[in-house]
Design a protein around this motif. Structure first.
Motif, mmCIF file in Angstrom:
data_model
loop_
_atom_site.group_PDB
_atom_site.id
_atom_site.type_symbol
_atom_site.label_atom_id
_atom_site.label_comp_id
_atom_site.label_asym_id
_atom_site.label_seq_id
_atom_site.Cartn_x
_atom_site.Cartn_y
_atom_site.Cartn_z
ATOM 1 N N ALA A 1 0.843 -1.194 0.000
ATOM 2 C CA ALA A 1 0.000 0.000 0.000
ATOM 3 C C ALA A 1 0.874 1.238 0.000
ATOM 4 O O ALA A 1 2.001 1.222 0.485
ATOM 5 C CB ALA A 1 -0.915 -0.001 1.224
ATOM 6 N N LEU A 2 0.315 2.321 -0.555
ATOM 7 C CA LEU A 2 0.976 3.615 -0.558
ATOM 8 C C LEU A 2 0.116 4.615 0.192
ATOM 9 O O LEU A 2 -1.109 4.603 0.067
ATOM 10 C CB LEU A 2 1.158 4.159 -1.979
ATOM 11 N N LEU A 3 0.769 5.498 0.939
ATOM 12 C CA LEU A 3 0.098 6.650 1.530
ATOM 13 C C LEU A 3 0.851 7.882 1.032
ATOM 14 O O LEU A 3 2.013 8.081 1.376
ATOM 15 C CB LEU A 3 0.116 6.594 3.057
ATOM 16 N N ILE A 4 0.204 8.665 0.191
ATOM 17 C CA ILE A 4 0.819 9.858 -0.392
ATOM 18 C C ILE A 4 0.319 11.082 0.354
ATOM 19 O O ILE A 4 -0.877 11.353 0.405
ATOM 20 C CB ILE A 4 0.458 9.985 -1.886
ATOM 21 N N ASP A 5 1.249 11.851 0.939
ATOM 22 C CA ASP A 5 0.862 13.015 1.741
ATOM 23 C C ASP A 5 1.872 14.139 1.487
ATOM 24 O O ASP A 5 2.978 14.094 2.019
ATOM 25 C CB ASP A 5 0.840 12.623 3.211
ATOM 26 N N CYS A 6 1.522 15.170 0.698
ATOM 27 C CA CYS A 6 0.198 15.353 0.125
ATOM 28 C C CYS A 6 0.315 15.940 -1.288
ATOM 29 O O CYS A 6 1.389 16.353 -1.712
ATOM 30 C CB CYS A 6 -0.635 16.264 1.011
ATOM 31 N N LEU A 7 -0.827 16.040 -1.972
ATOM 32 C CA LEU A 7 -0.820 16.563 -3.337
ATOM 33 C C LEU A 7 -0.489 18.050 -3.393
ATOM 34 O O LEU A 7 0.047 18.530 -4.395
ATOM 35 C CB LEU A 7 -2.180 16.318 -4.003
ATOM 36 N N GLY A 8 -0.794 18.780 -2.336
ATOM 37 C CA GLY A 8 -0.480 20.213 -2.322
ATOM 38 C C GLY A 8 1.018 20.459 -2.370
ATOM 39 O O GLY A 8 1.502 21.312 -3.125
ATOM 40 N N THR A 9 1.791 19.700 -1.569
ATOM 41 C CA THR A 9 3.243 19.868 -1.594
ATOM 42 C C THR A 9 3.829 19.314 -2.889
ATOM 43 O O THR A 9 4.836 19.827 -3.384
ATOM 44 C CB THR A 9 3.906 19.187 -0.386
ATOM 45 N N TRP A 10 3.221 18.267 -3.431
ATOM 46 C CA TRP A 10 3.667 17.719 -4.721
ATOM 47 C C TRP A 10 3.514 18.746 -5.829
ATOM 48 O O TRP A 10 4.430 18.988 -6.603
ATOM 49 C CB TRP A 10 2.873 16.460 -5.039
#
Length: 200
Positions: free
Chosen positions: A86-95
């Motif tokens: 599993a992946l937890l991506i945090d977060c799209l704003g910083t990306w």
């Protein structure tokens, strides 16, 4: 496999909720897609506290190549014996901030849009066919006043479009407000809007 977008404002509890969705799993890779400003001690302290709060058995990857991670390409390259996980991506704003920073596109809304929407298309395609369970965290912005600076408006507009695109690709969507979780998964979806149009 399932994909889940978790939205929320600052200090809403969105990250804690996202982590709770994968609680008890040892096969989680935490993806931090933003850059850490070396000259900002407050931000570094926030990042350190965030890291300390994660389960010790979770791996951490700092990468902006979200499409490859979601597709499972980098995980297979690192360890061919490891299960899907599993992946937890945090977060799209910083990306998104990192993407625009790297392109030097803050002064041009058109250039920023090209950079963000190209990367978004790759991410959405990967989410639709990911072999992994993926939880994606993003900021919900634009509910208040219009930003006074052009860069703020670029961030607000492009993140809103990015969130909508990722939402459409995910199996589940949750909005965290003041520590309360709203399940938006079965909520009506706004019809297609012409990109770059005047719709809010």
């Amino acid at each position: 496999m399932t994909t889940h977008l978790v939205l929320g404002g600052v200090r809403s509890g969105k990250s804690r909720y996202a982590e709770s969705l994968l609680a008890g799993r040892a096969d989680v890779t935490y993806v931090a897609p933003g850059l850490i400003p070396l000259d900002d001690p407050d931000w570094r302290a926030r990042v350190a506290a965030h890291r300390a709060s994660r389960p010790a058995q979770w791996d951490t990857v700092e990468s902006a190549d979200l499409a490859a991670l979601v597709a499972g390409d980098e995980a297979r390259a690192d360890d061919s014996t490891r299960g899907p996980g599993a992946l937890l991506i945090d977060c799209l704003g910083t990306w998104m901030t990192r993407l625009i920073d790297d392109a030097g596109a803050w002064d041009s809304a058109a250039d920023a849009a090209v950079v963000v929407r190209t990367a978004t298309a790759d991410l959405v395609a990967a989410l639709r066919d990911s072999p992994l369970d993926v939880v994606v965290v993003s900021n919900e912005v634009g509910l208040g006043v219009v930003p006074a600076h052009a860069s703020g408006r670029v961030f607000r507009d492009e993140l809103g479009r990015l969130n909508a695109a990722v939402s459409a690709a995910c199996d589940r969507v949750s909005l965290v407000v003041a520590g309360r979780v709203l399940d938006l998964s079965s909520a009506p979806v706004v019809g297609d809007v012409v990109p770059g149009g005047e719709h809010a």
